[in-house]
Motif scaffolding. Sequence first.
Motif, short mmCIF file in Angstrom:
data_model
loop_
_atom_site.label_atom_id
_atom_site.label_comp_id
_atom_site.label_asym_id
_atom_site.label_seq_id
_atom_site.Cartn_x
_atom_site.Cartn_y
_atom_site.Cartn_z
N ARG A 13 0.85 -1.19 0.00
CA ARG A 13 0.00 0.00 0.00
C ARG A 13 0.88 1.24 0.00
O ARG A 13 1.79 1.36 0.80
CB ARG A 13 -0.91 0.01 1.21
CG ARG A 13 -1.86 1.17 1.24
CD ARG A 13 -2.87 1.02 2.38
NE ARG A 13 -3.67 2.18 2.52
CZ ARG A 13 -4.69 2.52 1.75
NH1 ARG A 13 -5.02 1.74 0.75
NH2 ARG A 13 -5.37 3.59 1.95
N SER A 14 0.60 2.17 -0.90
CA SER A 14 1.35 3.41 -0.99
C SER A 14 0.41 4.58 -0.77
O SER A 14 -0.69 4.60 -1.32
CB SER A 14 2.01 3.53 -2.36
OG SER A 14 2.55 4.82 -2.51
N SER A 15 0.83 5.53 0.03
CA SER A 15 0.00 6.72 0.24
C SER A 15 0.77 7.97 -0.16
O SER A 15 0.71 8.99 0.49
CB SER A 15 -0.46 6.79 1.70
OG SER A 15 0.64 6.70 2.58
N SER A 16 1.47 7.86 -1.27
CA SER A 16 2.19 9.02 -1.82
C SER A 16 1.19 9.95 -2.51
O SER A 16 0.04 10.00 -2.12
CB SER A 16 3.28 8.54 -2.78
OG SER A 16 2.72 7.79 -3.81
N ILE A 19 -2.78 7.52 -4.14
CA ILE A 19 -2.94 6.38 -3.25
C ILE A 19 -3.24 5.15 -4.10
O ILE A 19 -4.14 5.16 -4.93
CB ILE A 19 -4.09 6.62 -2.25
CG1 ILE A 19 -3.76 7.85 -1.39
CG2 ILE A 19 -4.31 5.39 -1.38
CD1 ILE A 19 -4.91 8.32 -0.53
N TYR A 20 -2.45 4.09 -3.89
CA TYR A 20 -2.67 2.86 -4.63
C TYR A 20 -2.28 1.66 -3.78
O TYR A 20 -1.56 1.76 -2.82
CB TYR A 20 -1.91 2.85 -5.96
CG TYR A 20 -0.41 2.85 -5.84
CD1 TYR A 20 0.29 1.66 -5.67
CD2 TYR A 20 0.32 4.04 -5.91
CE1 TYR A 20 1.68 1.65 -5.56
CE2 TYR A 20 1.69 4.04 -5.81
CZ TYR A 20 2.37 2.84 -5.64
OH TYR A 20 3.74 2.84 -5.53
N GLU A 51 -6.98 3.90 -5.80
CA GLU A 51 -8.16 4.10 -4.95
C GLU A 51 -8.99 5.30 -5.35
O GLU A 51 -10.22 5.22 -5.41
CB GLU A 51 -7.74 4.21 -3.49
CG GLU A 51 -7.30 2.90 -2.90
CD GLU A 51 -7.06 2.99 -1.40
OE1 GLU A 51 -7.50 3.97 -0.75
OE2 GLU A 51 -6.41 2.07 -0.88
N ASN A 52 -8.36 6.44 -5.62
CA ASN A 52 -9.12 7.65 -5.94
C ASN A 52 -9.85 7.56 -7.28
O ASN A 52 -10.83 8.25 -7.50
CB ASN A 52 -8.20 8.88 -5.94
CG ASN A 52 -7.63 9.15 -4.56
OD1 ASN A 52 -8.17 8.70 -3.56
ND2 ASN A 52 -6.54 9.88 -4.52
#
Length: 134
Positions: A13-16, A19-20, A51-52
């Motif tokens: 999970r990446s929240s840079s 978000i993916y 996600e977005n």
Amino acid sequence: TLKAKLWAPYMIRSSSDTIYVEFPRTLHVNFFDSLGNVDSHLDANYGKYYENLNKVYLRDSVLVFNMQGDSLRSPDLWWDQNKQIFYTDKKVWIKRQGTVINGQNGMESKQDLSDIHIMQASGLVDLPDSLNPQ
């Protein structure tokens, strides 16, 4: 109602900026109809869920098949969760009722493979007698 269920042995999970969730070691998805029955499946060696956007990018041996035995293969495919469609601009192979059709420049399809639009199709297709010219 449940629309899809995903299994993957490993995820990142990446929240840079964007978000993916990345699935680098295969994934499997079951898709459900409005009654909660499985109507199609998807397998791929790699996936990335944005996600977005509610979109999933799939690559490496992508296979989609439905309960009627129809299947779709592509090296590269997008799944739009909101529209419940698959699409690609890459080559696809579609097997439906014993017929194999190649799409040279991609396709768009409902996620249950009930409505498929192929770009630059080729292949041999059996036509019913009613459609054969006299």
